[in-house]
Design a protein around this motif. Structure first.
Motif, PDB file in Angstrom:
ATOM      1  N   MET A 185       0.968  -1.257  -0.078  1.00 31.85           N
ATOM      2  CA  MET A 185       0.066   0.134   0.083  1.00 31.85           C
ATOM      3  C   MET A 185       0.856   1.166   0.101  1.00 31.85           C
ATOM      4  O   MET A 185       0.497   2.347  -0.650  1.00 31.85           O
ATOM      5  CB  MET A 185      -1.048   0.206   1.172  1.00 31.85           C
ATOM      6  CG  MET A 185      -2.107  -0.976   0.949  1.00 31.85           C
ATOM      7  SD  MET A 185      -3.061  -0.974  -0.528  1.00 31.85           S
ATOM      8  CE  MET A 185      -3.878   0.665  -0.283  1.00 31.85           C
ATOM      9  N   GLN A 186       1.880   1.327   0.774  1.00 35.26           N
ATOM     10  CA  GLN A 186       3.006   2.190   0.662  1.00 35.26           C
ATOM     11  C   GLN A 186       3.466   2.614  -1.030  1.00 35.26           C
ATOM     12  O   GLN A 186       3.596   3.760  -1.094  1.00 35.26           O
ATOM     13  CB  GLN A 186       4.199   2.160   1.817  1.00 35.26           C
ATOM     14  CG  GLN A 186       3.475   1.938   3.150  1.00 35.26           C
ATOM     15  CD  GLN A 186       4.862   2.033   4.051  1.00 35.26           C
ATOM     16  OE1 GLN A 186       5.732   1.452   3.652  1.00 35.26           O
ATOM     17  NE2 GLN A 186       4.456   2.192   5.436  1.00 35.26           N
ATOM     18  N   GLU A 225       0.907   4.159  -2.938  1.00 36.15           N
ATOM     19  CA  GLU A 225       0.744   5.639  -2.448  1.00 36.15           C
ATOM     20  C   GLU A 225       1.744   6.538  -3.140  1.00 36.15           C
ATOM     21  O   GLU A 225       1.409   7.452  -3.613  1.00 36.15           O
ATOM     22  CB  GLU A 225       0.861   5.571  -0.944  1.00 36.15           C
ATOM     23  CG  GLU A 225       0.416   7.117  -0.481  1.00 36.15           C
ATOM     24  CD  GLU A 225       0.538   7.165   1.018  1.00 36.15           C
ATOM     25  OE1 GLU A 225       0.900   8.125   1.496  1.00 36.15           O
ATOM     26  OE2 GLU A 225       0.199   6.063   1.601  1.00 36.15           O
ATOM     27  N   ALA A 226       3.000   5.943  -3.063  1.00 34.87           N
ATOM     28  CA  ALA A 226       4.132   6.547  -3.586  1.00 34.87           C
ATOM     29  C   ALA A 226       3.847   6.717  -5.284  1.00 34.87           C
ATOM     30  O   ALA A 226       4.300   7.866  -5.653  1.00 34.87           O
ATOM     31  CB  ALA A 226       5.385   5.981  -3.405  1.00 34.87           C
ATOM     32  N   ALA A 275       1.327   6.643  -6.953  1.00 40.00           N
ATOM     33  CA  ALA A 275       0.103   7.504  -7.462  1.00 40.00           C
ATOM     34  C   ALA A 275       0.172   8.676  -6.903  1.00 40.00           C
ATOM     35  O   ALA A 275      -0.439   9.926  -7.574  1.00 40.00           O
ATOM     36  CB  ALA A 275      -1.239   6.996  -6.716  1.00 40.00           C
ATOM     37  N   PHE A 276       0.617   9.195  -5.728  1.00 42.93           N
ATOM     38  CA  PHE A 276       0.704  10.540  -5.391  1.00 42.93           C
ATOM     39  C   PHE A 276       1.948  11.450  -5.210  1.00 42.93           C
ATOM     40  O   PHE A 276       2.252  12.482  -4.969  1.00 42.93           O
ATOM     41  CB  PHE A 276       0.313  10.686  -3.775  1.00 42.93           C
ATOM     42  CG  PHE A 276      -1.483  10.016  -3.898  1.00 42.93           C
ATOM     43  CD1 PHE A 276      -2.158  10.504  -4.545  1.00 42.93           C
ATOM     44  CD2 PHE A 276      -1.421   8.972  -3.106  1.00 42.93           C
ATOM     45  CE1 PHE A 276      -3.553   9.868  -4.444  1.00 42.93           C
ATOM     46  CE2 PHE A 276      -2.843   8.304  -3.125  1.00 42.93           C
ATOM     47  CZ  PHE A 276      -3.895   8.822  -3.738  1.00 42.93           C
ATOM     48  N   GLN A 277       3.262  10.606  -5.431  1.00 44.73           N
ATOM     49  CA  GLN A 277       4.659  11.170  -5.344  1.00 44.73           C
ATOM     50  C   GLN A 277       5.031  11.376  -6.958  1.00 44.73           C
ATOM     51  O   GLN A 277       4.887  10.705  -7.778  1.00 44.73           O
ATOM     52  CB  GLN A 277       5.614  10.462  -4.672  1.00 44.73           C
ATOM     53  CG  GLN A 277       5.419  10.470  -3.140  1.00 44.73           C
ATOM     54  CD  GLN A 277       6.548   9.738  -2.387  1.00 44.73           C
ATOM     55  OE1 GLN A 277       6.705   8.797  -2.188  1.00 44.73           O
ATOM     56  NE2 GLN A 277       7.339  10.775  -1.982  1.00 44.73           N
ATOM     57  N   ARG A 315      10.335  10.273  -5.598  1.00 41.91           N
ATOM     58  CA  ARG A 315      10.600   9.110  -5.372  1.00 41.91           C
ATOM     59  C   ARG A 315      12.208   8.703  -5.643  1.00 41.91           C
ATOM     60  O   ARG A 315      12.754   7.781  -4.842  1.00 41.91           O
ATOM     61  CB  ARG A 315       9.645   8.050  -6.198  1.00 41.91           C
ATOM     62  CG  ARG A 315       8.326   8.209  -5.909  1.00 41.91           C
ATOM     63  CD  ARG A 315       7.586   7.361  -7.034  1.00 41.91           C
ATOM     64  NE  ARG A 315       7.635   5.886  -7.028  1.00 41.91           N
ATOM     65  CZ  ARG A 315       7.473   5.322  -8.347  1.00 41.91           C
ATOM     66  NH1 ARG A 315       7.241   5.983  -9.318  1.00 41.91           N
ATOM     67  NH2 ARG A 315       8.009   4.073  -8.416  1.00 41.91           N
ATOM     68  N   ARG A 332       4.067  15.964   1.320  1.00 37.77           N
ATOM     69  CA  ARG A 332       3.478  14.713   2.131  1.00 37.77           C
ATOM     70  C   ARG A 332       2.680  15.486   3.168  1.00 37.77           C
ATOM     71  O   ARG A 332       3.001  16.966   3.669  1.00 37.77           O
ATOM     72  CB  ARG A 332       4.469  14.188   2.675  1.00 37.77           C
ATOM     73  CG  ARG A 332       5.336  13.322   1.833  1.00 37.77           C
ATOM     74  CD  ARG A 332       6.132  12.544   2.416  1.00 37.77           C
ATOM     75  NE  ARG A 332       6.911  11.487   1.270  1.00 37.77           N
ATOM     76  CZ  ARG A 332       7.828  10.552   1.639  1.00 37.77           C
ATOM     77  NH1 ARG A 332       8.311  10.589   3.025  1.00 37.77           N
ATOM     78  NH2 ARG A 332       8.312   9.837   0.938  1.00 37.77           N
TER      79      ARG A 332
END
Length: 220
Positions: free
Chosen positions: A140-141, A144-145, A147-149, A154, A220
């Motif tokens: 899940m992390q 999230e990275a 999708a959103f970073q 990254r 973040r």
């Protein structure tokens, strides 16, 4: 008598509560494997052949796209488990990723039928589901990275935590990020122009770790 079982519980102490009957089954039916680096342990769309325990070495589990790009999902070290294998065995489905031994590795593989039988053991069932939950949280992390970073965030995060000097190639970094070398090279050149890193042949020197941490934490 208990060579396989003793080797297993030495690396996976959560399994020390297995019953003598379960230990005997592992000793009788468990299959010890020693593989060289680069060995493909399983591939996408194959039926699951058993539940692997990594006793020594490191295994990479990754997802490939139709155009050949690869996204590493996680790595399994000694004492850890493969959530893809767990999901395939519990759901009776085929593998949806592939696994490669990144180093020479020693594994103990439990056949599918034995895995199913051992789920009736409280110690084994607790072990499987607790580590399953940990791996899902890690995935899940990763989601999230992605999708959103931004990719530069990254990349900055990936460069941190390995000391002052990284011995790696732009292609290896791209593979880790599920990107392409040209984009990663452009970002690294930008990092160098900002004074965050210095680039050499198959080497990256971290000049400003605080700056990289700030970039990785943006948004973040």
């Amino acid at each position: 008598m208990n060579g396989h079982a003793d080797a297993l519980t030495a690396i996976y102490p959560l399994l020390s509560g297995l019953s003598p009957a379960a230990r005997a089954l592992i000793e009788k039916e468990g299959r010890m494997m020693e593989v060289p680096a680069g060995t493909h342990l399983f591939d996408e769309y194959q039926p699951c052949g058993g539940f692997p325990f990594v006793l020594e070495g490191q295994v990479k589990v990754a997802k490939s796209s139709a155009n050949g790009r690869e996204l590493p999902l996680y790595r399994v070290h000694a004492g850890e488990t493969c959530v893809i294998s767990s999901a395939c065995l519990l759901g009776h489905i085929e593998y949806n990723a592939h696994a490669v031994a990144e180093t020479p590795a020693r594994l103990l593989v439990l056949p599918t039928a034995l895995f199913d039988r051992l789920l009736s053991e409280p110690a084994f069932r607790t072990f499987v589901f607790s580590l399953f939950a940990e791996r899902v949280a890690e995935l899940m992390q990763l989601v999230e990275a992605i999708a959103f970073q931004r990719l530069d965030q990254r990349l900055a995060s990936l460069l941190l935590g390995h000391g002052q000097t990284l011995h790696t190639t732009h292609q290896q970094l791209a593979d880790e990020l599920g990107s392409v070398r040209e984009i990663v090279s452009r970002l690294l050149k930008s990092f160098a122009e900002q004074g965050l890193v210095a680039l050499g042949r198959n080497q990256i020197d971290i000049l400003d770790p605080a700056g990289l941490r700030a970039l990785a934490a943006e948004g973040r």
